[in-house]
Design an enzyme around this catalytic site. Structure first.
Site, PDB file in Angstrom:
ATOM      1  N   HIS A  56       0.837  -1.147  -0.053  1.00 41.11           N
ATOM      2  CA  HIS A  56       0.051   0.022   0.248  1.00 41.11           C
ATOM      3  C   HIS A  56       0.930   1.474  -0.084  1.00 41.11           C
ATOM      4  CE1 HIS A  56      -3.232  -2.745   0.731  1.00 41.11           C
ATOM      5  NE2 HIS A  56      -2.956  -3.095   1.837  1.00 41.11           N
ATOM      6  N   HIS A 218      -7.450  -4.361  -0.925  1.00 40.49           N
ATOM      7  CA  HIS A 218      -6.509  -5.590  -1.037  1.00 40.49           C
ATOM      8  C   HIS A 218      -7.340  -6.313  -2.257  1.00 40.49           C
ATOM      9  CE1 HIS A 218      -6.406  -4.781   3.292  1.00 40.49           C
ATOM     10  NE2 HIS A 218      -5.265  -5.025   3.196  1.00 40.49           N
TER      11      HIS A 218
END
Length: 331
Positions: A56, A218
């Site tokens: 991320h 995700h």
């Protein structure tokens, strides 16, 4: 799969070496996979740690430094760090004033941070926790009970980091964190899947002419799929659910248009223009903005919108100096 890697098993290890080589403002505990400030905060100030699955970036390691985090724990790809990692970070950064854990609302993160807080308390460290749950797209998901923690994490780490930097006590820092958490909302979308190196193929199948609205960071499913449409319509589909969930009028707001990792900046600025027009029409005052890749999903093409209803205190903390790899101003 085409990626700039050596071996799929060494991606995080090699990336942490690169981060340490590139940024003199941090140091890396490679055994525990924790990124720390190179120069620790003064004793007597509240320390902040966060962390989560890798993939991320710049969240969370790119936000370690003056005005933001004291440490960030890097988990495996899209997987929570372990309690031992978090415990090491917590005990290392404690300067006697307590430690705040900033946790995105994913089941693994919440559980492991909770265990680490209990272990740290046994060692005499005072720990408090804020769980970020700002995603309006879905109430529950594959990895959460309740709303997912997404883009608001970036804003909260900046604002709360400034509160800790100026010397507010743990109770005061937690109060700021709770205020941000209560007044921020986000929603995202995807034009493509992401590809996890170890998997070697896209996480999910998304036809060329379709997009997923309400996607998680995700690759979790969103609200629905539909044919790809204009940026104007995509902005509307992101902004309207946020405005329906919280009243953002009557106060200045901070707005972030965030890229998911694979969307060029020119498209993100285009999207910001559409978002700003919708907020102007709705009577929402945009006092500050942030446009770019700040909480990503590897190489996913897509974007998210985060809106935070602020006040003078929050705006002052937002404007306070920050010096990290991911955010830097006021110095």
């Amino acid at each position: 799969m085409k990626k700039l890697i050596n071996d799929v098993d060494d991606v995080i290890t090699d990336a942490l070496k690169g981060i340490e080589a590139a940024d003199s403002n941090v140091r890396v505990d490679h055994e525990n996979r924790v990124i720390y400030r190179a120069e620790p905060k003064d004793k007597g100030k509240v320390a902040l740690i966060s962390g989560g699955g890798s993939g991320h970036e710049p969240l969370h390691g790119g936000f370690v430094g003056l005005g933001m985090l004291d440490a960030a724990c890097a988990g495996q790809m899209f997987t929570s760090p372990t309690p031992d990692q978090m415990l090491a970070a917590t005990t290392t950064v404690d300067g006697g004033a307590g430690v705040l854990h900033i946790v995105k609302n994913y089941t693994g993160d919440v559980m492991n941070f909770e265990m680490a807080a209990e272990m740290a308390a046994d060692e005499g460290v005072k720990v408090d926790t804020v769980v970020i749950a700002d995603d309006v797209a879905v109430q529950d998901s594959l990895y959460t009970a309740g709303r997912r923690g997404v883009g608001l994490t970036v804003l909260l780490e900046k604002i709360v980091g400034a509160a800790a930097e100026e010397g507010r006590d743990l109770e005061g820092v937690v109060a700021v964190a709770n205020k941000v958490n209560e007044n921020g909302r986000s929603m995202g979308m995807a034009l493509t899947s992401c590809t996890v190196p170890a998997a070697g193929k896209p996480t999910f199948d998304l036809p060329e002419d379709e997009m997923e609205m309400g996607i998680g960071i995700h690759g979790e499913p969103g609200r629905h799929r539909e044919k790809v449409t204009s940026a104007k319509d995509i902005a509307r589909q992101l902004v309207e659910p946020i405005l329906a969930d919280h009243d953002f009028t009557g106060a200045p707001c901070i707005v972030m248009v965030n890229g998911m990792g694979g969307t060029p900046l020119i498209e993100l600025y285009l999207m910001y223009g559409e978002v700003k027009a919708l907020l102007d029409e709705a009577g929402v005052e945009v006092a500050r903005n942030l446009v770019g890749n700040y909480i990503t999903s590897l190489d996913m093409a897509g974007a998210s919108v985060t809106i935070l209803k602020a006040d003078d205190d929050i705006l002052g903390l937002w404007d306070a100096p920050v010096k990290t790899a991911g955010l830097r101003w006021g110095l």
